[in-house]
Design a protein around this motif. Structure first.
Motif, mmCIF file in Angstrom:
data_model
loop_
_atom_site.group_PDB
_atom_site.id
_atom_site.type_symbol
_atom_site.label_atom_id
_atom_site.label_comp_id
_atom_site.label_asym_id
_atom_site.label_seq_id
_atom_site.Cartn_x
_atom_site.Cartn_y
_atom_site.Cartn_z
ATOM 1 N N PRO A 79 -0.449 23.350 6.720
ATOM 2 C CA PRO A 79 0.937 22.941 7.010
ATOM 3 C C PRO A 79 1.111 21.437 7.232
ATOM 4 O O PRO A 79 2.090 20.855 6.772
ATOM 5 N N GLU A 80 0.151 20.787 7.902
ATOM 6 C CA GLU A 80 0.302 19.347 8.161
ATOM 7 C C GLU A 80 0.258 18.535 6.866
ATOM 8 O O GLU A 80 0.925 17.512 6.749
ATOM 9 N N ASP A 81 -0.502 19.007 5.870
ATOM 10 C CA ASP A 81 -0.525 18.316 4.579
ATOM 11 C C ASP A 81 0.777 18.529 3.811
ATOM 12 O O ASP A 81 1.276 17.609 3.160
ATOM 13 N N ARG A 82 1.316 19.746 3.876
ATOM 14 C CA ARG A 82 2.605 20.004 3.200
ATOM 15 C C ARG A 82 3.689 19.108 3.780
ATOM 16 O O ARG A 82 4.479 18.515 3.050
ATOM 17 N N LYS A 83 3.712 18.989 5.109
ATOM 18 C CA LYS A 83 4.705 18.143 5.774
ATOM 19 C C LYS A 83 4.529 16.684 5.349
ATOM 20 O O LYS A 83 5.505 15.996 5.023
ATOM 21 N N ALA A 84 3.288 16.207 5.341
ATOM 22 C CA ALA A 84 3.020 14.821 4.946
ATOM 23 C C ALA A 84 3.424 14.570 3.495
ATOM 24 O O ALA A 84 3.940 13.505 3.161
ATOM 25 N N LEU A 85 3.205 15.546 2.641
ATOM 26 C CA LEU A 85 3.579 15.415 1.233
ATOM 27 C C LEU A 85 5.096 15.312 1.075
ATOM 28 O O LEU A 85 5.597 14.507 0.299
ATOM 29 N N GLU A 86 5.836 16.132 1.846
ATOM 30 C CA GLU A 86 7.295 16.096 1.795
ATOM 31 C C GLU A 86 7.843 14.751 2.266
ATOM 32 O O GLU A 86 8.871 14.299 1.784
ATOM 33 N N MET A 144 6.295 11.818 2.062
ATOM 34 C CA MET A 144 5.636 10.709 1.382
ATOM 35 C C MET A 144 6.631 9.892 0.560
ATOM 36 O O MET A 144 7.511 10.443 -0.090
ATOM 37 N N PRO A 145 6.479 8.562 0.569
ATOM 38 C CA PRO A 145 7.364 7.722 -0.269
ATOM 39 C C PRO A 145 7.005 7.877 -1.745
ATOM 40 O O PRO A 145 5.959 8.421 -2.086
ATOM 41 N N GLU A 146 7.880 7.369 -2.612
ATOM 42 C CA GLU A 146 7.615 7.391 -4.058
ATOM 43 C C GLU A 146 6.329 6.640 -4.369
ATOM 44 O O GLU A 146 6.023 5.630 -3.741
ATOM 45 N N ILE A 147 5.596 7.134 -5.355
ATOM 46 C CA ILE A 147 4.343 6.512 -5.765
ATOM 47 C C ILE A 147 4.509 5.974 -7.177
ATOM 48 O O ILE A 147 5.079 6.642 -8.039
ATOM 49 N N SER A 148 3.980 4.789 -7.424
ATOM 50 C CA SER A 148 4.037 4.197 -8.750
ATOM 51 C C SER A 148 3.092 4.918 -9.699
ATOM 52 O O SER A 148 1.992 5.307 -9.324
ATOM 53 N N HIS A 149 3.528 5.097 -10.916
ATOM 54 C CA HIS A 149 2.701 5.715 -11.949
ATOM 55 C C HIS A 149 2.260 4.673 -12.973
ATOM 56 O O HIS A 149 1.807 5.011 -14.056
ATOM 57 N N ASP A 150 2.391 3.392 -12.628
ATOM 58 C CA ASP A 150 1.983 2.325 -13.536
ATOM 59 C C ASP A 150 0.483 2.094 -13.441
ATOM 60 O O ASP A 150 -0.036 1.749 -12.381
ATOM 61 N N SER A 151 -0.208 2.329 -14.524
ATOM 62 C CA SER A 151 -1.647 2.074 -14.595
ATOM 63 C C SER A 151 -2.059 2.137 -16.054
ATOM 64 O O SER A 151 -1.316 2.640 -16.895
ATOM 65 N N PRO A 152 -3.237 1.656 -16.389
ATOM 66 C CA PRO A 152 -3.702 1.770 -17.778
ATOM 67 C C PRO A 152 -3.794 3.225 -18.232
ATOM 68 O O PRO A 152 -3.493 3.546 -19.372
ATOM 69 N N GLU A 153 -4.171 4.144 -17.291
ATOM 70 C CA GLU A 153 -4.283 5.557 -17.651
ATOM 71 C C GLU A 153 -2.930 6.137 -18.043
ATOM 72 O O GLU A 153 -2.835 6.993 -18.905
ATOM 73 N N LYS A 190 -7.160 3.744 -4.234
ATOM 74 C CA LYS A 190 -7.558 3.584 -2.836
ATOM 75 C C LYS A 190 -6.408 3.272 -1.886
ATOM 76 O O LYS A 190 -6.598 3.241 -0.691
ATOM 77 N N ASP A 191 -5.204 3.044 -2.381
ATOM 78 C CA ASP A 191 -4.118 2.608 -1.507
ATOM 79 C C ASP A 191 -2.981 3.627 -1.381
ATOM 80 O O ASP A 191 -1.862 3.278 -1.075
ATOM 81 N N LEU A 192 -3.269 4.890 -1.568
ATOM 82 C CA LEU A 192 -2.252 5.931 -1.474
ATOM 83 C C LEU A 192 -2.176 6.478 -0.047
ATOM 84 O O LEU A 192 -3.121 6.319 0.729
ATOM 85 N N PRO A 193 -1.086 7.179 0.306
ATOM 86 C CA PRO A 193 -1.019 7.837 1.610
ATOM 87 C C PRO A 193 -2.178 8.832 1.767
ATOM 88 O O PRO A 193 -2.644 9.422 0.793
ATOM 89 N N ALA A 194 -2.624 9.018 2.991
ATOM 90 C CA ALA A 194 -3.810 9.835 3.286
ATOM 91 C C ALA A 194 -3.728 11.245 2.710
ATOM 92 O O ALA A 194 -4.746 11.807 2.290
ATOM 93 N N VAL A 195 -2.543 11.827 2.643
ATOM 94 C CA VAL A 195 -2.424 13.195 2.135
ATOM 95 C C VAL A 195 -2.899 13.302 0.685
ATOM 96 O O VAL A 195 -3.354 14.355 0.248
#
Length: 177
Positions: free
Chosen positions: A31-38, A40-49, A64-69
């Motif tokens: 449950p604590e991970d689900r709450k943290a995911l909800e 969470m701020p927007e994440i950038s999808h910009d990368s070479p991949e 390495k710089d994403l939210p802990a969840v």
């Protein structure tokens, strides 16, 4: 009479498997991970991949710089050893001599192997399926039935917090929707 009893038992077992309820991906998160995911701020999808350029190993590895969840390996202990029915998308890892996938990651959304960031480890399941399945399109959803295990798995591609010994794997069909 014995043969009839065996057939009846097989029929009942197949009905029981067919009635296995679908496991939602969020059920794999505490449950604590689900709450943290909800939250969470927007994440950038910009990368070479994201552009389809792969110059390094680690296609499903986390930045390495994403939210802990997004790095969470926390699991739900009650799911350990439970028979589940879950839908997702395959990321093939190993195949047999006939080209059928026998080992693959199951992820909750299509293209997780090329879109970043990838799912957290507790949203990646390593599937072992010795019978193998032909996976011609990794964007085609599949159903997987089997026994889920809380098991940390790590390889060059990704980390997973669960593994599943599959008894059945099949493509999702239109009548399933």
């Amino acid at each position: 009479m014995h043969r009839l009893a065996c057939l009846l038992l097989l029929f009942c077992c197949s009905l029981a498997r067919a009635e296995l309820p679908e496991t939602d991906w969020l059920e794999l998160m505490p449950p604590e991970d689900r709450k943290a995911l909800e939250e969470m701020p927007e994440i950038s999808h910009d990368s070479p991949e994201a552009d389809g350029s792969f110059s390094q190993k680690g296609g499903l590895r986390q930045q390495k710089d994403l939210p802990a969840v997004m790095y969470s390996t926390r699991t739900v202990a009650a799911l350990n050893g439970k028979e589940i029915h879950i839908g997702g998308y395959p990321v093939p890892l190993e195949s047999d001599a006939k080209g059928r996938s026998t080992l693959f990651f199951l992820v909750p959304y299509p293209g997780a192997c090329i879109h970043v960031p990838p799912p957290p480890p507790n949203q990646i399941v390593l599937v072992r399926y010795p019978k193998g399945i032909a996976l011609d399109d990794i964007y085609a959803p599949i159903w997987v039935d089997g026994k889920l295990k809380v098991e940390q798995v790590s390889n060059d591609l990704a980390d997973a917090a669960y593994a599943l010994d599959a008894g059945q794997v099949r493509l999702v069909e239109e009548e399933d929707l």
